[in-house]
Design an enzyme around this catalytic site. Structure first.
Site, PDB file in Angstrom:
ATOM      1  N   GLU A   1     -23.476  11.070  39.312  1.00 38.42           N
ATOM      2  CA  GLU A   1     -23.596  12.494  39.068  1.00 38.42           C
ATOM      3  C   GLU A   1     -24.321  13.195  40.230  1.00 38.42           C
ATOM      4  O   GLU A   1     -25.477  12.976  40.518  1.00 38.42           O
ATOM      5  CB  GLU A   1     -24.308  12.673  37.669  1.00 38.42           C
TER       6      GLU A   1
ATOM      7  N   LYS B   1     -17.733  19.139  33.050  1.00 37.31           N
ATOM      8  CA  LYS B   1     -18.387  18.505  31.855  1.00 37.31           C
ATOM      9  C   LYS B   1     -18.110  19.369  30.613  1.00 37.31           C
ATOM     10  O   LYS B   1     -18.543  20.423  30.679  1.00 37.31           O
ATOM     11  CB  LYS B   1     -19.988  18.206  32.385  1.00 37.31           C
TER      12      LYS B   1
ATOM     13  N   CYS C   1     -22.987  11.840  32.499  1.00 32.02           N
ATOM     14  CA  CYS C   1     -23.852  11.692  31.922  1.00 32.02           C
ATOM     15  C   CYS C   1     -23.909  11.110  30.460  1.00 32.02           C
ATOM     16  O   CYS C   1     -23.277  10.308  30.215  1.00 32.02           O
ATOM     17  CB  CYS C   1     -25.004  12.827  32.150  1.00 32.02           C
TER      18      CYS C   1
END
Length: 504
Positions: free
Chosen positions: A256, A318, A379
């Site tokens: 990430e 995301k 994540c």
């Protein structure tokens, strides 16, 4: 004495504190049963709705206080917040999360009291876990079922998911308490589900459609310097240098925000390294911030994103953002007062829900043989069962990237890794995970770690992964059968409750 006023809150706190040790990295799963049994027994002593609320809040406060204690590392160590303020911030966070189960168990007391108590306990435990997965973008952490990666109950994961395992556990714990009080054959029924789970472990719900070679790069970039302007190009050079020996691998995964400049700024450098990767028939996939350009409808907005380049292609933004992690509710009131909320990672926008998987061509002897579809998750998105199920339906493999350096060597990264393993079992897909400081790993469709990188090391691994297709029963039905079961239990309990009132 055991039901006296001071003892019950203490018992609730102890029971809630035990819950965390049932989960990763400890996996002392019997403590999860003890914890749930303690909560059920405590709630049988509740004298009112408000009493049930308080007791379940004590339990949940201890559960979250121990289970998400790793938040302290990011607030104090990386957010420059003094300890005297960081500790109460963690307590406030745990206390807020505890309001959700407290609400549900207070509602149970208000509407049903102890009518079919052992069944309604399991129903409301599921409701509080499920509501935590979507309320205020959700925090699907510390689910009871996630403790059972390595027990017979893991066989139920592809059928009813971690949620369903939570139901079996809460039924088993409550039935045990009832059996101790007044033995009856009906209380043995939940325990029959355990050996059934053992049998289910031997079923292959999905099928292999081939293999691909994969690699994960772990840069081990210090969190305190990661976002400094002078570290941008040294970090890029680090990942590219570590990738060059692996070129020829089908899929190479970076963590990430491995690249700490926006995709638009990195584009010229990406094209150069992408050509090198393309010539080696490799796809490189990296986390990177994305900024909409002036003149577009969303000009100025940022996304936490994943980009595929080289032989493959694709871009993902995301969808599930972390409150107080990637965006700050009421930011104008908070930022400037507490240093933690002035860090440069805030201000991301949510990505759309209809994004396509990343495309990874798998080449053999210069001839394209397959196009692998990879579902990406950034994540703690890997913690959301519903999101992962949706992505897995159109994918051959799952990818997850993270930057767990925020949480140091606490239990947080280990819990995070265990969630990725549970998603692998639920979907029957292999999972490739790359993080900045660890844990980076390859997980097979049974949740077993095939290869991994030690924490806090700059290194990589290369391995062979399976492409898999087909849907598990849980991918097809999701949580709907469990919610239907909850509805049936609540209707039956309400009927019993009404009958008791009539007879009374």
């Amino acid at each position: 004495m055991l039901t006296s006023s001071p003892f019950l809150p203490l018992a609730a706190l102890i029971s809630g504190g035990l819950f965390t040790f049932a989960l990763g990295p400890f996996f002392w799963w019997p403590l999860g049963l003890v914890s749930l049994a303690g909560l059920f027994w405590i709630l049988t002593q509740a004298r009112s709705t408000w009493h049930a609320f308080r007791l379940s809040w004590y339990f949940s406060f201890a559960q979250f206080g121990t289970g998400v204690s790793w938040v302290y590392v990011s607030i104090h160590d990386h957010g420059n917040t003094p300890a005297w303020l960081a500790v109460p911030m963690v307590a406030i966070f745990a206390g807020f999360l505890a309001l959700i189960p407290a609400f549900w168990f207070a509602l149970r007391q208000l509407l049903l009291q102890q009518s079919l108590g052992w069944l309604t306990f399991a129903a409301f435990w599921l409701l509080q876990e499920w509501s935590r997965s979507w309320f205020l973008t959700g925090f699907p952490w510390l689910f009871a079922g996630d403790a059972h990666l390595f027990t017979w109950l893991s066989g139920w994961a592809p059928v009813i998911g971690s949620y369903g395992i939570s139901v079996i556990l809460s039924l088993s714990a409550a039935a045990f308490v009832c059996m101790v009080r007044k033995p009856a054959p009906v209380y043995m029924l939940p325990f029959l589900l355990w050996p059934v789970g053992f049998g289910l472990k031997h079923i292959e719900w999905t099928e292999s459609t081939g293999t691909l070679t994969v690699a994960a790069i772990q840069g081990n970039v210090e969190q305190d310097t990661k976002w400094l302007p002078e570290e941008i190009f040294p970090t890029i050079n680090r990942y590219e240098e570590d990738t060059v020996p692996l070129l020829g691998t089908d899929l190479i995964l970076w963590p990430e925000t491995a690249i700490t400049m926006t995709l638009q700024r990195y584009q010229p450098y990406m094209e150069v390294f992408g050509d090198q990767a393309r010539q080696a028939d490799s796809t490189v996939i990296s986390g990177i911030p994305f900024r909409w350009q002036p003149g577009t409808e969303k000009a100025g907005r940022y996304h936490n994103s994943i980009v595929a380049f080289g032989a493959g292609e694709g871009l993902y933004h995301k969808q599930r953002l972390v409150p107080f992690g990637e965006y700050v509710p009421l930011a104008e009131l908070i930022q400037g007062w507490i240093p933690f909320f002035d860090l440069p990672v805030y201000g991301f926008s949510k990505g759309p829900s209809d994004q396509a998987p990343l495309k990874v061509p798998v080449l053999r002897d210069g001839e394209e043989t397959a196009l692998v579809l990879a579902a990406p998750f950034i994540c703690y998105e890997i913690a959301y069962p519903d999101l992962v199920l949706h992505g897995a339906k159109q994918a051959d493999i799952l990818l997850t990237i993270s930057n767990d350096a925020w949480f140091g060597n606490s239990i947080g990264p280990k819990q995070h890794m265990a969630l990725a393993q549970m998603r692998a079992i639920e979907t029957g897909r292999w999972v490739l995970r790359s993080t900045n400081t660890g844990i980076s790993a390859l997980v097979n469709h049974r949740g077993e770690i095939v290869d991994r990188i030690p924490v806090r090391q700059r290194t990589s691994f290369a391995a062979k992964a399976e492409r898999r297709s087909g849907d598990t029963p849980y991918m097809i039905a999701g949580i709907r059968p469990l919610l239907l079961l909850v509805l049936i239990i609540l209707m039956a309990a309400a009927w019993v409750r009404i009958g008791d009132k009539v007879r009374g």
